[in-house]
Design a protein around this motif. Structure first.
Motif, PDB file in Angstrom:
ATOM      1  N   TYR A  97       0.857  -1.187   0.000  1.00 28.04           N
ATOM      2  CA  TYR A  97       0.000   0.000   0.000  1.00 28.04           C
ATOM      3  C   TYR A  97       0.893   1.237   0.000  1.00 28.04           C
ATOM      4  O   TYR A  97       1.924   1.276   0.687  1.00 28.04           O
ATOM      5  N   LYS A 141      -7.005  -2.078  -2.860  1.00 29.43           N
ATOM      6  CA  LYS A 141      -6.607  -3.483  -2.978  1.00 29.43           C
ATOM      7  C   LYS A 141      -7.512  -4.218  -3.967  1.00 29.43           C
ATOM      8  O   LYS A 141      -7.023  -4.952  -4.844  1.00 29.43           O
ATOM      9  N   TYR A 173     -11.263  -8.540  -0.634  1.00 30.63           N
ATOM     10  CA  TYR A 173     -10.045  -8.767   0.128  1.00 30.63           C
ATOM     11  C   TYR A 173     -10.421  -9.021   1.587  1.00 30.63           C
ATOM     12  O   TYR A 173     -11.194  -8.290   2.190  1.00 30.63           O
TER      13      TYR A 173
END
Length: 347
Positions: A97, A141, A173
């Motif tokens: 991230y 994500k 996710y």
């Protein structure tokens, strides 16, 4: 990164390009660690037994894992990320991230930054990456996987809930295959189905995770990008070509695993207080045995001795063993590992 391990192999060995490649063991006990997109077209995927992968794709090419190479490339990619922002939270060797709200170049567009990073990765490593851009970690994500390989997906606030509502639950996710199966039995197949369930119902069926599922169905995620994320455990395991039947054979394999883990811990100047061994039998049943200590464990000899004790507690496995693993968790910070830590006395 796109099919990271397999893509590195295809980059380094031109004869593999355009062909179905699986990284991992080709033997009857081997497991696929990564599959190229050519292999995925035949239904081959990571964590699949090599024998099944071979049946799905008879001309599948197996490449031996080269983790030292993958780690080197991962460091290259991480360095590219850090040119743009200090807020980089790795998830694995091939994924992270990035919070680019404030970035080193003052670029106002996160999408532009994603394009530049993808281009830098391609130029400097010869590999492609896919990016997801949005206003929280969950959406970024999910977006990163929607247009693989070499994709770039942007999810804007006004489009987020509509996207989530149409998404199959398997694409969420944090929802694995077991949880997805349980959700299917409850009639939850899409994000819209999930969104229609109350918090109390989700908590009743999924415990503490119910709140997470309730929030992500509404595209809510307030987690911050954490560049100092601490790894929770270190482990290694091996599946054997032939089952182990004696304590001496198992001790020998545990020694190799202990040395591998100790080498990693030493390189990171780390140690852990909990040691766990994993035993999988020939009939695929499995158990784990753990022990926690007051101080950190780092040396290979000590780790091996503990693993041998756990193997015999309460007794050496009576069934043939197809897999052994060791993991070290309750990891200490670098400072704790170097200087020790304060004990609590029972006054």
């Amino acid at each position: 990164m796109d099919a990271f391990f397999a893509s590195v192999e295809q980059r380094d060995f031109p004869e593999l390009r355009g062909k179905p490649v699986a990284v991992g063991g080709a033997g009857p006990r081997g497991v696929v660690a990564a599959a190229s997109y050519e292999a995925r077209a035949y239904g081959v995927h990571s964590a699949m037994p090599g024998s099944i992968a071979r049946r799905k794709c008879p001309h599948l090419i197996f490449a031996k894992s080269r983790f030292e190479v993958y780690e080197k490339v991962s460091r290259q990619i991480r360095a590219i990320f850090l040119r743009y922002t200090d807020l980089v939270e790795p998830l694995s060797l091939d994924e992270a991230y990035l919070d680019v709200t404030e970035n080193h170049f003052g670029i106002a567009s996160a999408t532009q930054i994603a394009k530049e990073i993808k281009q830098r990765i391609l130029e400097e490593t010869g590999l492609t990456a896919s990016a997801g851009v949005s206003y929280n970690k969950f959406l970024a994500k999910v977006a990163s996987a929607l247009q693989k390989p070499n994709g770039l997906t942007v999810v804007r606030p006004e489009k987020a809930e509509a996207l989530i509502e149409t998404l199959p639950i398997e694409k969420f996710y944090g929802i694995g295959s077991v949880t997805a199966g349980k959700m299917h039995t409850l009639g939850i197949h899409t994000g819209l189905d999930l969104k229609q369930r109350s918090l109390s119902e989700l908590s009743r069926h999924f415990g503490k995770s119910g709140l997470y599922y309730y929030e992500i169905a509404r595209a809510n995620d307030d987690r911050q990008v954490n560049p100092n994320r601490i790894r929770k455990s270190v482990g290694a395991e091996r599946t054997f070509a032939e089952d182990l039947t004696t304590a001496e054979e198992m001790d020998e394999r545990l020694k190799l695993l202990a040395e591998e883990i100790a080498e990693y811990l030493a390189a990171k100047n780390n140690a852990g207080r909990t040691v766990t061994i994993k035993i999988k039998y020939a009939d695929f049943t499995m158990n784990t045995r753990s022990k926690t200590f007051l101080s950190g464990i780092q040396s290979a000899d000590l780790l091996w001795q503990i693993a041998k004790e756990l193997l015999r507690a309460p007794f050496v496995p009576q069934l043939p063993v197809r897999l052994l693993g060791i993991s070290v968790s309750n990891l200490l910070s670098e400072e704790e590992a170097r200087f020790g830590h304060q004990l609590t006395l029972p006054f």
